[in-house]
Design a protein around this motif. Structure first.
Motif, mmCIF file in Angstrom:
data_model
loop_
_atom_site.group_PDB
_atom_site.id
_atom_site.type_symbol
_atom_site.label_atom_id
_atom_site.label_comp_id
_atom_site.label_asym_id
_atom_site.label_seq_id
_atom_site.Cartn_x
_atom_site.Cartn_y
_atom_site.Cartn_z
ATOM 1 N N MET A 24 -27.832 27.965 -13.165
ATOM 2 C CA MET A 24 -27.869 26.515 -12.975
ATOM 3 C C MET A 24 -27.048 26.140 -11.745
ATOM 4 O O MET A 24 -25.964 26.694 -11.521
ATOM 5 C CB MET A 24 -27.328 25.812 -14.225
ATOM 6 N N ASN A 25 -27.556 25.226 -10.935
ATOM 7 C CA ASN A 25 -26.870 24.740 -9.739
ATOM 8 C C ASN A 25 -26.395 25.888 -8.831
ATOM 9 O O ASN A 25 -27.191 26.747 -8.467
ATOM 10 C CB ASN A 25 -25.718 23.816 -10.129
ATOM 11 N N GLU A 26 -25.091 25.938 -8.509
ATOM 12 C CA GLU A 26 -24.585 26.932 -7.562
ATOM 13 C C GLU A 26 -24.629 28.364 -8.107
ATOM 14 O O GLU A 26 -24.420 29.321 -7.355
ATOM 15 C CB GLU A 26 -23.139 26.586 -7.165
ATOM 16 N N GLN A 27 -24.908 28.537 -9.397
ATOM 17 C CA GLN A 27 -24.996 29.873 -9.968
ATOM 18 C C GLN A 27 -26.322 30.566 -9.622
ATOM 19 O O GLN A 27 -26.465 31.761 -9.787
ATOM 20 C CB GLN A 27 -24.838 29.810 -11.494
ATOM 21 N N ILE A 28 -27.275 29.800 -9.132
ATOM 22 C CA ILE A 28 -28.578 30.353 -8.754
ATOM 23 C C ILE A 28 -28.408 31.174 -7.476
ATOM 24 O O ILE A 28 -27.795 30.717 -6.502
ATOM 25 C CB ILE A 28 -29.615 29.228 -8.557
ATOM 26 N N ARG A 29 -28.934 32.398 -7.459
ATOM 27 C CA ARG A 29 -28.717 33.316 -6.336
ATOM 28 C C ARG A 29 -29.938 33.469 -5.422
ATOM 29 O O ARG A 29 -29.842 34.067 -4.367
ATOM 30 C CB ARG A 29 -28.331 34.692 -6.888
ATOM 31 N N ALA A 51 -28.502 16.776 -6.085
ATOM 32 C CA ALA A 51 -27.322 15.935 -5.890
ATOM 33 C C ALA A 51 -27.719 14.501 -5.559
ATOM 34 O O ALA A 51 -27.061 13.544 -5.993
ATOM 35 C CB ALA A 51 -26.440 16.515 -4.789
ATOM 36 N N ASP A 52 -28.799 14.338 -4.797
ATOM 37 C CA ASP A 52 -29.229 13.001 -4.391
ATOM 38 C C ASP A 52 -29.618 12.139 -5.590
ATOM 39 O O ASP A 52 -29.457 10.909 -5.558
ATOM 40 C CB ASP A 52 -30.415 13.100 -3.428
ATOM 41 N N VAL A 53 -30.184 12.757 -6.617
ATOM 42 C CA VAL A 53 -30.632 11.975 -7.780
ATOM 43 C C VAL A 53 -29.693 12.165 -8.980
ATOM 44 O O VAL A 53 -30.020 11.756 -10.097
ATOM 45 C CB VAL A 53 -32.076 12.364 -8.171
ATOM 46 N N ASP A 54 -28.526 12.798 -8.728
ATOM 47 C CA ASP A 54 -27.511 13.005 -9.776
ATOM 48 C C ASP A 54 -28.065 13.776 -10.973
ATOM 49 O O ASP A 54 -27.858 13.399 -12.132
ATOM 50 C CB ASP A 54 -26.957 11.652 -10.233
ATOM 51 N N LEU A 55 -28.774 14.874 -10.670
ATOM 52 C CA LEU A 55 -29.316 15.739 -11.715
ATOM 53 C C LEU A 55 -28.881 17.175 -11.461
ATOM 54 O O LEU A 55 -28.291 17.485 -10.430
ATOM 55 C CB LEU A 55 -30.851 15.654 -11.750
ATOM 56 N N MET A 91 -33.122 18.267 -13.746
ATOM 57 C CA MET A 91 -32.968 17.635 -15.053
ATOM 58 C C MET A 91 -31.501 17.339 -15.332
ATOM 59 O O MET A 91 -30.607 17.869 -14.664
ATOM 60 C CB MET A 91 -33.506 18.562 -16.159
ATOM 61 N N ASP A 92 -31.298 16.478 -16.326
ATOM 62 C CA ASP A 92 -29.947 16.219 -16.830
ATOM 63 C C ASP A 92 -29.689 17.282 -17.892
ATOM 64 O O ASP A 92 -30.129 17.155 -19.035
ATOM 65 C CB ASP A 92 -29.879 14.812 -17.431
ATOM 66 N N PHE A 93 -28.977 18.341 -17.532
ATOM 67 C CA PHE A 93 -28.838 19.480 -18.423
ATOM 68 C C PHE A 93 -28.049 19.134 -19.688
ATOM 69 O O PHE A 93 -28.356 19.616 -20.783
ATOM 70 C CB PHE A 93 -28.152 20.647 -17.696
ATOM 71 N N GLY A 94 -27.047 18.294 -19.556
ATOM 72 C CA GLY A 94 -26.273 17.884 -20.730
ATOM 73 C C GLY A 94 -27.147 17.148 -21.743
ATOM 74 O O GLY A 94 -27.083 17.405 -22.944
ATOM 75 N N LYS A 95 -27.974 16.229 -21.244
ATOM 76 C CA LYS A 95 -28.885 15.486 -22.117
ATOM 77 C C LYS A 95 -29.909 16.422 -22.735
ATOM 78 O O LYS A 95 -30.258 16.297 -23.913
ATOM 79 C CB LYS A 95 -29.582 14.391 -21.312
ATOM 80 N N PHE A 96 -30.387 17.387 -21.947
ATOM 81 C CA PHE A 96 -31.372 18.352 -22.432
ATOM 82 C C PHE A 96 -30.796 19.170 -23.597
ATOM 83 O O PHE A 96 -31.450 19.365 -24.622
ATOM 84 C CB PHE A 96 -31.787 19.271 -21.283
ATOM 85 N N LYS A 97 -29.550 19.656 -23.444
ATOM 86 C CA LYS A 97 -28.927 20.443 -24.510
ATOM 87 C C LYS A 97 -28.719 19.602 -25.767
ATOM 88 O O LYS A 97 -28.923 20.066 -26.891
ATOM 89 C CB LYS A 97 -27.581 20.999 -24.031
ATOM 90 N N TYR A 98 -28.328 18.340 -25.589
ATOM 91 C CA TYR A 98 -28.095 17.451 -26.728
ATOM 92 C C TYR A 98 -29.392 17.202 -27.497
ATOM 93 O O TYR A 98 -29.425 17.295 -28.731
ATOM 94 C CB TYR A 98 -27.511 16.128 -26.230
ATOM 95 N N GLU A 99 -30.465 16.898 -26.762
ATOM 96 C CA GLU A 99 -31.747 16.639 -27.421
ATOM 97 C C GLU A 99 -32.283 17.895 -28.106
ATOM 98 O O GLU A 99 -32.882 17.819 -29.184
ATOM 99 C CB GLU A 99 -32.754 16.099 -26.413
#
Length: 206
Positions: free
Chosen positions: A1-6, A33-37, A54-62
């Motif tokens: 996810m994010n900077e962990q992607i190689r 970053a532009d769309v805060d996702l 995607m909003d990963f926090g929201k995805f995990k919660y749902e």
């Protein structure tokens, strides 16, 4: 996810599932970053890997909510066992049929076993006739999942609740309804415990 992607480049999917195309990783991170996702790898083994905004926090919660709801509505499948004799007394038959009806209403399967003794073994048609009668009388609640078959001195048939019957049982459990009463001591004297349960321990009417 994010900077962990190689990967150097990714196949990007937008937040609404739209296909953006193959873009450099830096570009994908900037769009996120532009769309805060978050930029999340959804198919890391693809070449190039597929990433989605995607909003990963929201995805995990749902996802956790859906899993919890599924567990709440899940009902373990239990196989009850009911034993009968081919020349069963009418009163005993009515009592045992009542147990079968109650088990089916609770969403459980029922293994009905006809026990032959002595000369009764030469009259298998008595067992077939009794099982056919039982299956016809409970047809509104269940159906024959496994047809009667001879197993040594016994004849076995498996009944299962109709989908609507089981759905009603699940709804009753979800609504907090009290489970059906187990038979009191002395009811259905021919029933014995069995360990045929999927996946919980099976109980048998006493």
């Amino acid at each position: 996810m994010n900077e962990q992607i190689r990967a150097r480049e990714v196949r990007l999917v937008g937040p609404e599932g739209e296909q953006v195309g193959i873009v450099p990783l830096e570009r994908a991170l900037q769009l996120a970053a532009d769309v805060d996702l978050d930029l999340v790898e959804v198919a890391p083994m693809a070449r190039p890997p597929v990433c989605k905004l995607m909003d990963f926090g929201k995805f995990k919660y749902e996802s956790a909510l859906k899993a919890r709801e599924a567990r709440r509505n899940q009902q373990q499948t239990v196989i009850k066992e009911m034993k009968l004799r081919p020349k069963i007394d009418p009163h005993d038959y009515a009592t045992k049929k009542g147990h079968v009806v109650r088990f089916l209403k609770a969403g459980d399967k029922v293994k009905v076993t006809i026990m032959f003794r002595g000369r009764e073994q030469s009259r298998p048609e008595l067992g077939f006739r009794l099982l056919r009668r039982l299956s016809e009388e409970i047809s509104e609640l269940g159906f024959v999942e496994a047809s009667p078959k001879q197993d040594g001195r016994n004849m076995i048939m498996v009944l299962a609740p109709h989908r609507a019957t089981k759905a009603a049982a699940v709804a009753a459990v979800a609504a907090g309804a009290k489970p059906a009463r187990e038979p009191r001591e002395g009811e259905g004297a021919d029933e014995v415990p069995t360990d045929e349960t999927v996946p919980a321990a099976e109980t048998t009417a006493e």
